[in-house]
Motif scaffolding. Sequence first.
Motif, PDB file in Angstrom:
ATOM      1  N   TYR A   1     -37.376  17.065   3.641  1.00 53.51           N
ATOM      2  CA  TYR A   1     -37.492  18.205   4.575  1.00 53.51           C
ATOM      3  C   TYR A   1     -37.547  17.699   6.011  1.00 53.51           C
ATOM      4  CZ  TYR A   1     -42.485  17.226   5.183  1.00 53.51           C
ATOM      5  OH  TYR A   1     -43.683  16.637   5.476  1.00 53.51           O
ATOM      6  N   PHE A   2     -37.269  18.592   6.931  1.00 54.33           N
ATOM      7  CA  PHE A   2     -37.556  18.315   8.350  1.00 54.33           C
ATOM      8  C   PHE A   2     -38.053  19.605   8.971  1.00 54.33           C
ATOM      9  CE2 PHE A   2     -33.998  20.350  10.616  1.00 54.33           C
ATOM     10  CZ  PHE A   2     -33.020  20.447   9.634  1.00 54.33           C
ATOM     11  N   LEU A   3     -38.761  19.456  10.102  1.00 54.39           N
ATOM     12  CA  LEU A   3     -39.288  20.642  10.800  1.00 54.39           C
ATOM     13  C   LEU A   3     -38.380  20.998  11.964  1.00 54.39           C
ATOM     14  CD1 LEU A   3     -43.131  19.930  11.023  1.00 54.39           C
ATOM     15  CD2 LEU A   3     -41.766  20.861   9.140  1.00 54.39           C
ATOM     16  N   TYR A   4     -38.206  22.282  12.186  1.00 48.10           N
ATOM     17  CA  TYR A   4     -37.556  22.732  13.413  1.00 48.10           C
ATOM     18  C   TYR A   4     -38.531  23.641  14.145  1.00 48.10           C
ATOM     19  CZ  TYR A   4     -34.273  24.919  16.625  1.00 48.10           C
ATOM     20  OH  TYR A   4     -33.666  25.392  17.755  1.00 48.10           O
ATOM     21  N   ASP A   5     -39.041  23.142  15.265  1.00 47.01           N
ATOM     22  CA  ASP A   5     -39.996  23.915  16.066  1.00 47.01           C
ATOM     23  C   ASP A   5     -39.259  24.627  17.188  1.00 47.01           C
ATOM     24  OD1 ASP A   5     -41.902  22.889  14.443  1.00 47.01           O
ATOM     25  OD2 ASP A   5     -42.924  21.709  15.969  1.00 47.01           O
TER      26      ASP A   5
END
Lengths: 426, 426, 426
Positions: free
Chosen positions: B85-89
């Motif tokens: 997974y990766f985060l997109y803020d």
Amino acid sequence: MAQRLASWASPRFVRRWASTMNPARRDPDATSAPAALPAASATSHNLPRAFFVDPDIHRRDLERLFLGHWIVAGHVASIPRQGDYFLYDLGVESFVISRGERDAVHACVNVCRHRGSRVAIEEYGHCRELVCPMHAWTYAQDGKLVAAPNMPPDFDRDSLGLLRAHVEVVSGVIFLCLDAPPDVAPLRRDIEAALAQYDFAHTRIAYHRRYLCPANWKLIQQCFLELHASVGSFPEMCRVMLKSETAATGDPSLHRKYEAFAAAWQRDANRQPIAASHTTADRALDYTCRREPIRPGFATQSETGAAIAPLLGSQTASDGGFAVIRVLASWIVVCADYAVIVRLTPLEPQVTEIDVTWLVRTSAVEGADYDAPRLSWLWRANVERVLKLASDNQLGVNATRYLPGPFAADEAEIGTWVAWYLARLA
Amino acid sequence: MAQRLASWASPRFVRRWASTMNPARRDPDATSAPAALPAASATSHNLPRAFFVDPDIHRRDLERLFLGHWIVAGHVASIPRQGDYFLYDLGVESFVISRGERDAVHACVNVCRHRGSRVAIEEYGHCRELVCPMHAWTYAQDGKLVAAPNMPPDFDRDSLGLLRAHVEVVSGVIFLCLDAPPDVAPLRRDIEAALAQYDFAHTRIAYHRRYLCPANWKLIQQCFLELHASVGSFPEMCRVMLKSETAATGDPSLHRKYEAFAAAWQRDANRQPIAASHTTADRALDYTCRREPIRPGFATQSETGAAIAPLLGSQTASDGGFAVIRVLASWIVVCADYAVIVRLTPLEPQVTEIDVTWLVRTSAVEGADYDAPRLSWLWRANVERVLKLASDNQLGVNATRYLPGPFAADEAEIGTWVAWYLARLA
Amino acid sequence: MAQRLASWASPRFVRRWASTMNPARRDPDATSAPAALPAASATSHNLPRAFFVDPDIHRRDLERLFLGHWIVAGHVASIPRQGDYFLYDLGVESFVISRGERDAVHACVNVCRHRGSRVAIEEYGHCRELVCPMHAWTYAQDGKLVAAPNMPPDFDRDSLGLLRAHVEVVSGVIFLCLDAPPDVAPLRRDIEAALAQYDFAHTRIAYHRRYLCPANWKLIQQCFLELHASVGSFPEMCRVMLKSETAATGDPSLHRKYEAFAAAWQRDANRQPIAASHTTADRALDYTCRREPIRPGFATQSETGAAIAPLLGSQTASDGGFAVIRVLASWIVVCADYAVIVRLTPLEPQVTEIDVTWLVRTSAVEGADYDAPRLSWLWRANVERVLKLASDNQLGVNATRYLPGPFAADEAEIGTWVAWYLARLA
Ligand code: FES
Ligand code: FES
Ligand code: FES
């Protein structure tokens, strides 16, 4: 700024919100006069976003709770001699807390009555009188204006002393309240009972840490509430406290073991009673005060269970328990040999100061009698875990899509506190 | 916060402004119902100050455009394995973008449905399930709540999964849309056509840079629009792109040379068609998608024109062109041998993140097949020039005396985009 | 942003406040039309909190006072040659101040009339024409638009020059006023009289310091007012100025000595008259302008009293006096051998820039004729003391419990200035 108060922070809004939090009260009269508002015993869900981000609610928190309730400012150990003072900065407010004549402790608003400079600049100091750096208006420790150069003869000096906060010293803890103070008697009675054997007034500061936490103070408060209720994720606390380990593992045999241990500890005639949580009927005061056992064989809250400093007060041996007191958003933990004061101070909607002070017996000598890293191990770990959890919680509730969820069974104390908070804010 | 919406950001205001921007529409009915608002094909002047500084317009930009339109979140190359997974803020919002079962890509709102903590903390990670750090509520990759300790038996687990954003993967690019998504079909059709020969889904990340630009995202958007329209001052782009050099010099003989070159390139039967700019009739979608030639003798957008990485997809030789795709405020540039994704994310009215990712063929090896400094030369230069220009533009429009001026002939694309923006915001 | 103007900053509020400040005016008609408002000669108390923290009052200060009054931008010594320019940034506004043809000094608003970029980027520079970095619109030093690429033939170039501020150069000091400028004649007459012997226009910059002070500009202004009125706590000033020492000690014999010294100095036929403070009848202009003696035996404001640079202008010996000029919130101090310009620029409600420039005779050579540390000793010390006092004053007035107190007898000038300020803001 009252004109700018957002509808979020209006008494009407807070009352309406309080009513929707309590399923039993979802009736059409929910928004009627405040006098008619019964105390919700607990809310079922957490607070919505605005309570953690809105500057108007933040101002209201400060006015209603932090300037209108007794709050922990510090301990008399910080001002041992007459003339000693320290500053307590609470958001934009600043107080000078000093020891005056006949050992009296004073708390004055740190704002000169001339042109408004701070009177005391340094965080800790010692002086006979407070002299304003701008034009040398001079105040006694109790705030009385004693000199003001170049003022006319008819100048009303008496009306221009420093504003004063109310002060109460209870077992060495300095409480202050700027506005109409609630009756302090129940607080005093319960704390003095819980701390009787520790002679907490005669301690000295052994160690001190201050943290800035990027979270609203109520998120931090909730983390500490569950730390002490043995909820959530605090491995060091689980290692020390059998109750915490029991809650964390959910192991039924451990649960039976803990119940037996706690009951036996409480039955012992030499033990102080465990005081109950306390909110006065008019909701004016919010505090809890209790004594609990640690873990079989543990004398104190230390890594091994062995005492890590000389015993406090008149004790000759540890009874295996400790006292934990919460007053609004500060915590006082007193073990057989050391104590910790954790003081929460809201600075901005998303910035809170966490000030942590460790105290030991006055005669204890660092290096010989105690060692600061060992002394501070558990509570540094606890505070730093709270800091990380609360910061990530703040990032989450900042999202516009955050929805307050339901409390679990073991979060009852948080639901109770949120209900008190909403009632007091309304 | 809806109550606080300034009049600047009200639909009525935006409509009125949109109408005054279009000279043909300065009639007394200009502020009538939104349904009656014809699309202004282009504005003649730039936006006024409030659109670049006002926090209420900023919130409206985020709600209407960034949460209600397809936006580029990243590329599947960031999450190659199931469980990645990766985060997109995006401002205060945060999304967990993950690869679940059967290669499905999910985007969940990164806010725990219990007490609102962020569930995923690290920017990149791998896990079987998402476990909240506060009290261990456990979610599947698709957001489903699979465990929640200490909740009552009648607890409605199904209603307490993570909120989900809509996701579409097009040629490896991950698009997300939080609210009612526009029909993605035209976008998919055009992108797949433009990128057919590049097999863009099978690439890997070669290099990455992230910038914080002290400017409103719309000022940066305008700079990129003119970079690709070959307006303004971009020396590296002029060295590589004949069209840019032609525009910068204004030399008529160069113009004739470019026209002949582009026409010949387009006539060649082996070339992909050049797709036109595209805004769907209901203004829901805003994107452009086209292929263009670089410069005689240039295989790719590199300093010398020679390929700087192994060719992508099924190509055996470069056809001398490249694809450039804009979706809202992000850009995808795909050359014969490498690609760049430039993702713009508004953080505050005057702060925008510019995230730049370079991609190469999956099998390419750094050092042997490509060299990151050479690979990134052109687009680092372009982005850094945009960053400087937009910052100075922001300082200028911050002045209370800023007056929006008229667009020049070669800024037509910006005028068109501003008209679309105003219509979409209204 | 006019819709957001808090009631604090409304003309009605300011008038009402002005009226309550003046005991003689506490009548029921106090809030009637502005035309009926008589000038309060002085207020008895300091301003309330909002004037030091409120962003709307801050904006009003900027609009009414800093953009609608003559302010000090700098000195012609910064732009000796045609084509030289420097920027003056005033909050969000920016001005390009340049020397054009025939020695004319121009001040243009530093915002391109095309898409609003800053036109000049560097703080100091030299150029024939101002060329915007975005699309090369080109302006003459006087702001005239001379080139704009790709605009249609009917493009109205004349209406798209840079906006201009009014400029007046008085004895080398560059004054600017963006909006309707008050009549500059009294200012010019008094300054030229006070500075006649110094030939202040022909000086050069010897040293420069810039400070950011975390305080509202009016708190800093008040500190400087009392520094020059010899009130407050400024030890270096007391060492140099007999008047300051007299005031600080309150010693009556010193007072008699000072009176005799000042009277003798003033009687001397060779001395310039001491100009009085000046506010024009319509309150449009606020400045003071005077000459005073330093201390018996002192030629200049230096640590020992000896000259520390070649004498300015036509002087062959110091007359023991110096000139001090205040225009709104900036100060010009001219001694026999050197001068200082202290320019106050409000940036945010609680942030002010203090820019300090030391000047000497054009022919003076550093190292040989003067030494920067000695030259700057007094005014660095004074400014740094003001900075500290004003910061602590700001912290005090930030407290919600700050109450404005009464001015002392020696603060009359501050009371007068506050009355002028309130009248001008209303
Ligand atoms: S502000 Fe304290 S003495 Fe003047
Ligand atoms: S906030 Fe996520 S489990 Fe409690
Ligand atoms: S913004 Fe100045 S030329 Fe375009």
